[in-house]
Design an enzyme around this catalytic site. Structure first.
Site, short mmCIF file in Angstrom:
data_model
loop_
_atom_site.label_atom_id
_atom_site.label_comp_id
_atom_site.label_asym_id
_atom_site.label_seq_id
_atom_site.Cartn_x
_atom_site.Cartn_y
_atom_site.Cartn_z
N TYR A 30 0.76 -1.26 0.01
CA TYR A 30 0.03 -0.06 0.04
C TYR A 30 0.74 1.25 0.04
O TYR A 30 0.27 2.21 -0.48
CB TYR A 30 -1.08 0.17 1.13
N ASP A 33 1.24 3.40 -3.16
CA ASP A 33 0.19 4.45 -3.65
C ASP A 33 -0.30 5.58 -2.53
O ASP A 33 -0.85 6.35 -2.70
CB ASP A 33 -1.12 3.57 -4.12
N HIS A 34 0.45 5.29 -1.23
CA HIS A 34 -0.05 6.19 -0.26
C HIS A 34 1.28 6.70 0.60
O HIS A 34 1.63 6.27 1.68
CB HIS A 34 -0.74 5.18 0.99
N PHE A 35 1.90 7.34 0.08
CA PHE A 35 1.70 8.16 -1.08
C PHE A 35 3.22 8.15 -1.65
O PHE A 35 4.14 7.95 -1.08
CB PHE A 35 1.48 9.69 -0.88
N VAL A 40 3.75 6.84 3.89
CA VAL A 40 3.33 6.62 5.19
C VAL A 40 2.26 5.58 5.36
O VAL A 40 1.22 5.59 4.52
CB VAL A 40 2.65 8.04 5.71
#
Length: 154
Positions: A30, A33-35, A40
């Site tokens: 994840y 994509d975050h970020f 984070v």
């Protein structure tokens, strides 16, 4: 995608509280994509770390009586900072009540002495066979799997 947000249970006092830790790794999917330029741990996963910690407290307190422990309610959730790859968060969860089918908690997560997240929340616990007796074997399988994971966490 399946998330396991507790790496180790540090301490547990049956019916009262639990401390658990999570190490954030850059390899966690994840984070791409975050970020992308500022990775984070998403806030919802910080909250899920508190919830997952509480589920282990319920399981041990009730001797793994239920296959399902789900979030019923989350209130006063506060995010105070970010958690980047390479960091560790320690979750501390205190039981307010643990009853047969419901429980309530307050908890927080700290990283490097700084409070990152805090919340009050309630969980519901049940077995699939409560609604459909044909699901009893599924409950048994889930509980056995959770007992094996427990052995890895403690």
């Amino acid at each position: 995608m399946r998330f396991i947000l507790i790496d180790k249970i540090v301490s547990l006092e049956t019916g009262k509280g639990i401390k658990a830790v999570k190490n954030v790794s850059l390899s966690e999917e994840y984070l791409a994509d975050h970020f992308p330029t500022f990775p984070v741990l998403p806030g919802v996963l910080l909250l899920e770390g508190l919830i997952e910690s509480a589920t282990w407290l319920v399981r041990r307190t009730e001797n793994f009586a239920h296959s399902m422990i789900l979030l019923e309610q989350a209130i006063n959730v506060k995010y105070k900072s970010f958690l980047a790859p390479g960091a560790q968060i320690e979750y501390t969860v205190e039981a307010k009540t643990i009853e047969e089918n419901v429980s309530s908690f307050k908890g927080f997560g700290i990283s490097q002495g700084e409070r990152i997240v805090e919340a009050r929340f309630a969980l519901k616990h049940f077995n699939l066979a409560d609604e459909d007796s044909a699901m009893a074997a599924v409950d048994t399988g889930i509980i056995e799997s959770l007992k094996k994971r427990w052995e890895l966490l403690r």
